[in-house]
Design a protein around this motif. Structure first.
Motif: not given
Lengths: 293, 480
Positions: B246-255, B268-275, B280-291
């Motif tokens: 995990l490079n960074e965790f970003i939280t956003e709020w709305e007033l 903000d993730l860096s991932a290394v697959g088994e191969d 590097r991917a930004l994962v959020e709700v409705n935007r998953p990371l597939r590897i």
């Protein structure tokens, strides 16, 4: 522009939008009145015309509501129950007006006006008109397609239900010897009744898409496409009962009373899916991801 | 005529396969299955499904929980009863598909004898009335499927049995997808603070198939264990994993109207697959990371902070705090209930985003409060402005967050998507593309003039079948 001035402008738009919804409710009340008069005196042209005009007025006011709401929120207007009820009644009244225009029969308009007027009244008196921010799970392209098409199917089913009730009412009146026909004769009533089947056939793929897109969306958001959540379960029950209705239409001997009864049960299931699940979840303490707050 | 007799004979003596198909394609069976499944689901929607026994006992008491559990009502959709219903539906769908494939879907169409509800048609006298009728149908765009033995069968529009086959098969395929999910899917979750690493295995023995294999391996007939070699060597799975950082965790709020609403949270993730594939991917709700066959979803977050108590500017107490976890202090009476830590960026309509001064809304309950008493809101615990309580000042220090990612491997999903597309395509064609099918039986009448019996079937919502049938009858009856 000064942010405070923009906020004040939003508040004004919200008031106007709320006013349009009240206006649409008034138009639904007029529509119910004129459709009732049409039921009593089907030969009077004035009642026929005024009932349709009132319903068109309601549709126009609701269109303004929906458009203003979408502009104000900057997203499709069906997040809260207030918005969903407005969207539902708008879809149903538009679907009905298309059918009335095609079939030239006004009898179902009475039932459609009642359902839509009731939904609008519930939104006005029972729900907050606040335009709340969209929470993360709803920030998806699926939000529009899933909800809009599912509600389009609900709208079609409301009209199908109204046609079914009108058909049964007409049969009952003939049976007890009343001669009022509202444009329905023994020759054309079969065709009129067949439009229930046609409407369900039209709405069923949309309901199917609603369920399947919901599953695909859940899989994208949470990694689980089906959790037997009460809303999911009831949408599947509704789908099963409508599928049952379609299967009963295959056999001629089931096309009469059995298919009519199943059609009415299917409509009740649809209402439970839309509104009853929230009530059910509260009553039995069942956690649900889909209940309206 | 011989052909007709042979077909009639075939109808009289169905073989075992046909008998099976006939039983499982009966409309009555489909209707009953749909009714029983719908009723079962209604029951299942009334009881919360699949929760821990402790939750039921706490809500309903031991006796009621035991009674409901005994009847399988608390996990109804995973009981053998429901699975059997699903299996019957699967066989029903499959049998319907086979029958449609064999072209026997339209009962009455093309049979030797017309059904009783076939409509009489007055055909004009000519040398070959069946051939003439076929010509009339062909002239109206019908494809002649057969024209022999005095029976003309024709179709216009898409092949209805083919379309019906498509969506029945799609439903059967979806059930196969569910089975694959039940056998081979596994899932889990991983919590990561910024800068932390985690390895997630891409294979697991926490699957339905592995549990089944383990049970089969233990099964024996006397000393014979036919499945003893199952579930196989799992040590070969070592090293098959995805490494996440995990490079960074970003939280956003709305007033909105002075209330905070979650706007977004992103990992903000860096991932290394088994191969060895690195992403590097930004994962959020409705935007998953597939590897590497795994999908990572943004599920939740965890939040911690230190609660610092000072008196006259001097620190007197320090406790570890966590969002939504009550804590008590020695220097102040009662129990404290922190809410969600507000940290990250604040958005407000018509305003520029601003960084949030980290704070936690705090509730408090008196030590002698009765059970069920609601706690009262007493303000915010903040890093900037202390909250004064019982003569001491409360503040937070060192607020920090970690992301909670869930992951899942599910080979059933692609099959489900194929089934969904096929089903929707089938339904759409069936509904919106009209299809007509005609069978016409031509026999010589008593006065020598040909007599026709017409069976007309329409599918799809567009078009008026009565009008089309009436126009067709006029065409068939027209002289010349």
């Amino acid at each position: 522009m000064d942010p405070q001035a923009l906020v004040n402008r939003d508040a004004l738009i919200l008031n106007v939008e709320h006013g349009f919804l009240w206006a649409s409710f008034a138009a639904y009340c007029l529509a119910v009145l004129f459709y009732s008069l049409h039921l009593i005196a089907p030969g009077v042209r004035g009642f026929r015309v005024r009932s349709t005009v009132a319903l068109v007025g309601a549709a126009v006011f609701q269109t303004m509501t929906v458009v203003l709401r979408a502009v104000l929120a900057g997203r499709p207007p069906f997040q809260t129950l207030y918005e969903s009820l407005a969207w539902f009644s708008w879809s149903a009244v538009v679907a009905y007006l298309v059918i009335e225009w095609r079939r030239h029969v006004r009898l179902p308009g009475f039932f459609v006006s009642l359902v839509c007027g009731g939904a609008v009244l519930y939104a006005l008196l029972g729900q907050s008109p606040e335009v709340k921010p969209l929470f993360p799970a709803l920030q998806s392209p699926w939000f529009f397609w899933h909800v809009a098409i599912a509600f389009a199917s609900y709208a079609v089913f409301v009209v199908a239900f109204a046609v079914e009730i009108s058909y049964l009412k007409q049969l009952l009146w003939w049976k007890i010897g009343w001669t009022r026909d509202y444009g329905l004769t023994r020759e054309n009533i079969g065709r009129f009744h067949r439009s229930v089947h046609q409407l369900v056939l039209f709405g069923f793929p949309m309901l199917t898409f609603g369920i399947m897109s919901g599953a695909a969306w859940a899989n994208e958001a949470w990694g689980v496409y089906w959790q037997w959540d009460p809303k999911e379960t009831w949408s599947l029950i509704t789908w099963f009962v409508f599928a049952l209705y379609l299967h009963t239409r295959v056999r001629p001997s089931w096309r009469g009373a059995p298919s009519s009864v199943i059609m009415i049960i299917a409509f009740l299931c649809m209402v439970t899916t839309f509104l009853g699940v929230t009530w059910l979840a509260k009553l039995f303490g069942i956690p649900s991801l889909h209940t309206y707050g | 005529m011989m052909d007709t007799q042979a077909r009639a004979g075939a109808h009289a003596r169905p073989g075992p396969l046909k008998l099976f198909l006939l039983e499982f394609t009966k409309l009555r069976l489909t209707v009953w299955l749909l009714i029983v499944m719908a009723v079962t689901m209604v029951v299942g929607s009334v009881f919360p499904q699949g929760y821990d026994a402790a939750m039921y006992v706490e809500s309903w008491g031991e006796a009621r929980h035991a009674a409901l559990a005994r009847w399988g009502l608390l996990n109804l959709f995973h009981t053998k009863y429901f699975l059997i219903l699903g299996a019957l539906l699967f066989v029903n769908l499959l049998a319907c598909s086979v029958v449609r494939w064999l072209g026997r879907g339209g009962a009455g169409l093309g049979h030797a004898e017309p059904p009783s509800h076939a409509k009489p048609v007055r055909l004009p006298a000519c040398a070959d009335p069946a051939g003439r009728a076929a010509g009339v149908l062909a002239g109206r765009g019908y494809k002649i499927l057969s024209s022999s033995g005095g029976v003309v069968v024709a179709r216009r529009g898409p092949w209805p049995e083919g379309v019906s086959l498509l969506y029945h098969l799609a439903l059967a395929l979806a059930l196969v997808g569910f089975i694959l999910s039940a056998l081979f899917a596994f899932e889990g979750d991983v919590t990561l603070a910024p800068g932390e690493h985690a390895a997630v295995a891409t294979v697991s023995d926490e699957t339905g198939a592995h549990r089944l294999a383990t049970r089969l391996a233990a099964w024996r007939v006397g000393s014979w264990r036919p499945f003893a070699s199952l579930p196989g060597d799992t040590t070969a799975w070592a090293g098959r994993e995805v490494t996440l950082t995990l490079n960074e965790f970003i939280t956003e709020w709305e007033l909105y109207r002075e209330k905070y609403y979650s706007r977004d949270w992103l990992s903000d993730l860096s991932a290394v697959g088994e191969d060895g594939e690195s992403r590097r991917a930004l994962v959020e709700v409705n935007r998953p990371l597939r590897i590497s066959g795994l999908t990572f979803y943004q599920m939740a977050y965890e939040q911690w902070f230190d609660v610092v108590v000072t008196r006259n500017g001097v620190e007197v107490e320090r406790v570890a705090g966590q969002a939504h976890t009550p804590f008590a202090l020695e220097s102040a009476a009662g129990m404290f209930f922190p809410g969600t830590l507000r940290v990250g960026t604040l958005f407000e309509k018509y305003h520029d985003p601003v960084p949030i001064t980290p704070h936690v809304p705090l509730k408090w309950r008196a030590p002698d409060a009765e059970k069920g008493t609601k706690s009262e809101e007493i303000g915010n615990l903040s890093v900037a402005e202390p909250l004064v309580r019982d003569g001491v000042a409360l503040a937070i220090e060192n607020p920090r967050e970690a992301t909670v990612l869930s992951y899942r491997h599910d080979p059933g999903v692609p099959l489900l998507y194929i089934a969904i597309i096929a089903f929707m395509a089938g339904l759409a064609i069936r509904t919106y593309w009209p299809s007509y099918r005609v069978s016409l039986w031509v026999t010589p009448g008593e006065d020598g003039a040909p007599e026709g019996r017409l069976l007309f079937r329409a599918a799809g919502i567009l078009g008026e079948p009565e009008d089309i049938e009436a126009e067709l009858v006029r065409g068939l009856e027209a002289p010349g």
